[in-house]
Scaffold this motif. Structure first.
Motif, PDB file in Angstrom:
ATOM      1  N   CYS A  35       0.783  -1.344  -0.141  1.00 17.49           N
ATOM      2  CA  CYS A  35      -0.080   0.154  -0.008  1.00 17.49           C
ATOM      3  C   CYS A  35       0.929   1.209   0.108  1.00 17.49           C
ATOM      4  CB  CYS A  35      -1.046   0.013   1.120  1.00 17.49           C
ATOM      5  SG  CYS A  35      -2.090  -1.266   1.205  1.00 17.49           S
ATOM      6  N   HIS A  36       1.964   1.257   0.831  1.00 15.34           N
ATOM      7  CA  HIS A  36       2.804   2.392   0.702  1.00 15.34           C
ATOM      8  C   HIS A  36       3.933   2.503  -0.134  1.00 15.34           C
ATOM      9  CE1 HIS A  36       0.787   3.806   4.530  1.00 15.34           C
ATOM     10  NE2 HIS A  36       0.630   2.639   5.261  1.00 15.34           N
ATOM     11  N   GLY A  37       4.253   3.537  -0.519  1.00 12.02           N
ATOM     12  CA  GLY A  37       5.548   3.843  -1.405  1.00 12.02           C
ATOM     13  C   GLY A  37       6.541   4.400  -0.383  1.00 12.02           C
ATOM     14  N   ILE A  38       7.678   4.494  -0.832  1.00 15.67           N
ATOM     15  CA  ILE A  38       9.038   5.204  -0.600  1.00 15.67           C
ATOM     16  C   ILE A  38       9.676   5.611  -1.616  1.00 15.67           C
ATOM     17  CG2 ILE A  38      11.231   4.987   0.693  1.00 15.67           C
ATOM     18  CD1 ILE A  38      10.045   3.023   2.722  1.00 15.67           C
ATOM     19  N   ASN A  39       9.702   6.884  -1.876  1.00 16.16           N
ATOM     20  CA  ASN A  39      10.725   7.601  -2.857  1.00 16.16           C
ATOM     21  C   ASN A  39      10.242   7.165  -4.276  1.00 16.16           C
ATOM     22  OD1 ASN A  39      12.131   9.005  -1.043  1.00 16.16           O
ATOM     23  ND2 ASN A  39      13.598   7.518  -0.710  1.00 16.16           N
ATOM     24  N   GLY A  40       8.955   7.111  -4.263  1.00 15.35           N
ATOM     25  CA  GLY A  40       8.687   6.555  -5.724  1.00 15.35           C
ATOM     26  C   GLY A  40       8.432   5.005  -5.985  1.00 15.35           C
ATOM     27  N   GLY A  41       8.719   4.147  -5.101  1.00 19.13           N
ATOM     28  CA  GLY A  41       8.654   2.620  -5.172  1.00 19.13           C
ATOM     29  C   GLY A  41       7.488   2.136  -4.312  1.00 19.13           C
ATOM     30  N   GLY A  42       6.946   0.894  -4.651  1.00 18.82           N
ATOM     31  CA  GLY A  42       5.639   0.406  -3.577  1.00 18.82           C
ATOM     32  C   GLY A  42       4.585   0.957  -4.237  1.00 18.82           C
ATOM     33  N   GLY A  43       3.522   0.728  -3.167  1.00 21.62           N
ATOM     34  CA  GLY A  43       1.939   0.962  -3.573  1.00 21.62           C
ATOM     35  C   GLY A  43       1.652   2.288  -3.568  1.00 21.62           C
ATOM     36  N   MET A  44       0.579   2.603  -3.879  1.00 19.89           N
ATOM     37  CA  MET A  44      -0.076   4.084  -4.090  1.00 19.89           C
ATOM     38  C   MET A  44      -1.362   4.097  -3.179  1.00 19.89           C
ATOM     39  SD  MET A  44       0.758   4.674  -8.198  1.00 19.89           S
ATOM     40  CE  MET A  44       0.076   6.314  -8.008  1.00 19.89           C
ATOM     41  N   GLU A  45      -1.665   2.985  -2.686  1.00 18.79           N
ATOM     42  CA  GLU A  45      -2.854   3.337  -1.804  1.00 18.79           C
ATOM     43  C   GLU A  45      -2.941   4.322  -0.630  1.00 18.79           C
ATOM     44  OE1 GLU A  45      -6.253   2.472  -2.324  1.00 18.79           O
ATOM     45  OE2 GLU A  45      -5.445   1.927  -4.203  1.00 18.79           O
ATOM     46  N   GLY A  46      -1.458   3.955   0.161  1.00 21.19           N
ATOM     47  CA  GLY A  46      -1.196   4.521   1.404  1.00 21.19           C
ATOM     48  C   GLY A  46      -0.164   5.674   1.078  1.00 21.19           C
ATOM     49  N   ALA A  47      -0.060   6.524   2.278  1.00 23.99           N
ATOM     50  CA  ALA A  47       0.866   7.847   2.089  1.00 23.99           C
ATOM     51  C   ALA A  47       2.367   7.064   1.424  1.00 23.99           C
ATOM     52  CB  ALA A  47       1.054   8.369   3.326  1.00 23.99           C
ATOM     53  N   ASP A  48       2.976   7.912   0.807  1.00 28.72           N
ATOM     54  CA  ASP A  48       4.355   7.775   0.607  1.00 28.72           C
ATOM     55  C   ASP A  48       5.299   7.993   1.903  1.00 28.72           C
ATOM     56  OD1 ASP A  48       7.265   8.037   0.023  1.00 28.72           O
ATOM     57  OD2 ASP A  48       6.881   8.573  -2.223  1.00 28.72           O
ATOM     58  N   LEU A  49       5.839   7.027   2.320  1.00 30.69           N
ATOM     59  CA  LEU A  49       6.198   7.003   3.801  1.00 30.69           C
ATOM     60  C   LEU A  49       7.833   7.931   3.884  1.00 30.69           C
ATOM     61  CD1 LEU A  49       5.620   3.612   5.059  1.00 30.69           C
ATOM     62  CD2 LEU A  49       4.224   5.602   5.373  1.00 30.69           C
ATOM     63  N   ALA A  50       8.385   8.257   2.409  1.00 30.10           N
ATOM     64  CA  ALA A  50       9.635   9.104   2.651  1.00 30.10           C
ATOM     65  C   ALA A  50       9.433  10.529   2.887  1.00 30.10           C
ATOM     66  CB  ALA A  50      10.248   8.719   1.227  1.00 30.10           C
ATOM     67  N   GLU A  51       8.110  10.738   2.319  1.00 26.94           N
ATOM     68  CA  GLU A  51       7.742  12.271   2.683  1.00 26.94           C
ATOM     69  C   GLU A  51       7.701  12.681   3.889  1.00 26.94           C
ATOM     70  OE1 GLU A  51       3.952  13.022   0.536  1.00 26.94           O
ATOM     71  OE2 GLU A  51       4.720  12.215  -1.313  1.00 26.94           O
TER      72      GLU A  51
END
Length: 85
Positions: A35-51
């Protein structure tokens, strides 16, 4: 390992601290990238955890243990405390 923390926009591998590597392992083991991405990788449902950069450990723990406390519509399952199933 810096697979998820390395941005698709960056070409250089990221060197992780031991704490960051431990966090990445938890992220992967619990399949947070679904669900979550980090720096453009991973899912798009959850918040980007790198932000937003580094977070306060106490606040992060609270969000992980009780995800609906800050977002009533969250579908994220609670993350068990270390050592608990």
């Amino acid at each position: 390992s810096s697979r998820l923390l390395a941005s698709r926009r960056r070409t250089k591998p990221v060197t992780l601290t031991s704490e960051q590597a431990r966090g990445e392992k938890v992220f992967l083991d619990l399949r947070c990238q679904s669900c979550h991405g980090i720096n453009g990788g991973g899912g798009m449902e959850g918040a980007d955890l790198a932000e937003g950069g580094p977070r306060q450990p106490e606040a992060t723990t609270e969000k992980l243990r009780f995800p609906t406390k800050s977002n009533l519509r969250s579908i994220m399952p609670p993350v068990p405390a270390r050592g608990n199933p």
